[in-house]
Design a protein around this motif. Structure first.
Motif, mmCIF file in Angstrom:
data_model
loop_
_atom_site.group_PDB
_atom_site.id
_atom_site.type_symbol
_atom_site.label_atom_id
_atom_site.label_comp_id
_atom_site.label_asym_id
_atom_site.label_seq_id
_atom_site.Cartn_x
_atom_site.Cartn_y
_atom_site.Cartn_z
ATOM 1 N N GLY A 91 0.761 -1.239 0.000
ATOM 2 C CA GLY A 91 0.000 0.000 0.000
ATOM 3 C C GLY A 91 0.794 1.293 0.000
ATOM 4 O O GLY A 91 0.258 2.340 -0.359
ATOM 5 N N GLN A 92 2.064 1.254 0.379
ATOM 6 C CA GLN A 92 2.842 2.497 0.487
ATOM 7 C C GLN A 92 2.906 3.246 -0.847
ATOM 8 O O GLN A 92 2.752 4.464 -0.892
ATOM 9 C CB GLN A 92 4.251 2.215 0.996
ATOM 10 C CG GLN A 92 5.051 3.488 1.198
ATOM 11 C CD GLN A 92 6.425 3.211 1.784
ATOM 12 O OE1 GLN A 92 6.812 2.074 2.013
ATOM 13 N NE2 GLN A 92 7.171 4.276 2.031
ATOM 14 N N ALA A 93 3.110 2.539 -1.950
ATOM 15 C CA ALA A 93 3.186 3.194 -3.263
ATOM 16 C C ALA A 93 1.862 3.849 -3.617
ATOM 17 O O ALA A 93 1.827 4.953 -4.154
ATOM 18 C CB ALA A 93 3.582 2.189 -4.342
ATOM 19 N N LEU A 94 0.750 3.189 -3.291
ATOM 20 C CA LEU A 94 -0.565 3.774 -3.543
ATOM 21 C C LEU A 94 -0.768 5.001 -2.671
ATOM 22 O O LEU A 94 -1.248 6.037 -3.140
ATOM 23 C CB LEU A 94 -1.671 2.749 -3.298
ATOM 24 C CG LEU A 94 -3.098 3.263 -3.468
ATOM 25 C CD1 LEU A 94 -3.322 3.834 -4.867
ATOM 26 C CD2 LEU A 94 -4.091 2.141 -3.170
ATOM 27 N N GLY A 95 -0.375 4.925 -1.416
ATOM 28 C CA GLY A 95 -0.484 6.073 -0.522
ATOM 29 C C GLY A 95 0.280 7.277 -1.037
ATOM 30 O O GLY A 95 -0.206 8.409 -0.979
ATOM 31 N N GLN A 96 1.465 7.051 -1.588
ATOM 32 C CA GLN A 96 2.258 8.141 -2.147
ATOM 33 C C GLN A 96 1.561 8.747 -3.364
ATOM 34 O O GLN A 96 1.553 9.960 -3.548
ATOM 35 C CB GLN A 96 3.655 7.649 -2.518
ATOM 36 C CG GLN A 96 4.507 7.320 -1.322
ATOM 37 C CD GLN A 96 5.811 6.640 -1.694
ATOM 38 O OE1 GLN A 96 6.026 6.239 -2.837
ATOM 39 N NE2 GLN A 96 6.687 6.492 -0.715
ATOM 40 N N ALA A 97 0.965 7.898 -4.201
ATOM 41 C CA ALA A 97 0.283 8.388 -5.408
ATOM 42 C C ALA A 97 -0.976 9.173 -5.056
ATOM 43 O O ALA A 97 -1.393 10.047 -5.816
ATOM 44 C CB ALA A 97 -0.067 7.221 -6.320
ATOM 45 N N LEU A 98 -1.580 8.891 -3.900
ATOM 46 C CA LEU A 98 -2.798 9.579 -3.477
ATOM 47 C C LEU A 98 -2.523 10.826 -2.639
ATOM 48 O O LEU A 98 -3.448 11.547 -2.279
ATOM 49 C CB LEU A 98 -3.701 8.623 -2.678
ATOM 50 C CG LEU A 98 -4.230 7.420 -3.445
ATOM 51 C CD1 LEU A 98 -5.015 6.505 -2.507
ATOM 52 C CD2 LEU A 98 -5.078 7.855 -4.625
ATOM 53 N N ASP A 99 -1.259 11.091 -2.335
ATOM 54 C CA ASP A 99 -0.895 12.258 -1.518
ATOM 55 C C ASP A 99 -1.221 13.552 -2.259
ATOM 56 O O ASP A 99 -0.788 13.748 -3.393
ATOM 57 C CB ASP A 99 0.588 12.205 -1.182
ATOM 58 C CG ASP A 99 1.030 13.340 -0.275
ATOM 59 O OD1 ASP A 99 0.168 14.018 0.321
ATOM 60 O OD2 ASP A 99 2.253 13.546 -0.165
ATOM 61 N N VAL A 100 -1.996 14.417 -1.610
ATOM 62 C CA VAL A 100 -2.393 15.686 -2.234
ATOM 63 C C VAL A 100 -1.791 16.889 -1.519
ATOM 64 O O VAL A 100 -2.251 18.010 -1.703
ATOM 65 C CB VAL A 100 -3.935 15.825 -2.310
ATOM 66 C CG1 VAL A 100 -4.505 14.765 -3.223
ATOM 67 C CG2 VAL A 100 -4.563 15.783 -0.927
#
Length: 125
Positions: free
Chosen positions: A42-51
């Motif tokens: 999930g870390q990569a997804l969390g980074q991509a969702l960071d606004v």
């Protein structure tokens, strides 16, 4: 490149069995995810969702290639929903597979985050 085609690849990550690619289409961040979303990936997804620092963010997450989603993935989507709402933006989940949609419904995410049947619908108004 025709209107509406994806351009401007910003980030690509592949931590194990999950691939996350973030592109921009008509000012909307499109996060395409493939594989399993769990505690380990999930870390990569969390980074991509960071606004952070993004005014009025608009995000579409393409889930058409996601085969598994656990509670850590749900938490990432809920956190992203709160972050974009605070920044006066929105997030939509696009084309979830049947298994992923079942998970989203069971925990009620579909009542909180706009889920669309296709990427095209999610990118529309």
């Amino acid at each position: 490149m025709a209107e509406g085609e994806m351009a401007d690849t910003e980030q690509t990550a592949q931590p194990g069995p999950l691939t996350v690619v973030s592109t921009t289409t008509d000012g909307i961040r499109v996060v395409t995810v493939a594989g399993e979303i769990d505690h380990h990936t999930g870390q990569a997804l969390g980074q991509a969702l960071d606004v952070s620092g993004t005014p009025r963010p608009r995000i579409v997450v393409d889930l058409s290639q996601v085969t598994f989603l656990d509670s850590s993935g749900i938490n990432l989507f809920i956190a992203a929903h709160h972050a974009v709402a605070e920044a006066d933006g929105w997030i939509r989940l696009a084309a979830p597979t049947e298994a992923v949609m079942r998970t989203l419904r069971i925990v009620g995410v579909d009542a909180v985050i706009d889920c669309r049947e296709s990427l095209r619908q999610a990118l529309g108004n």
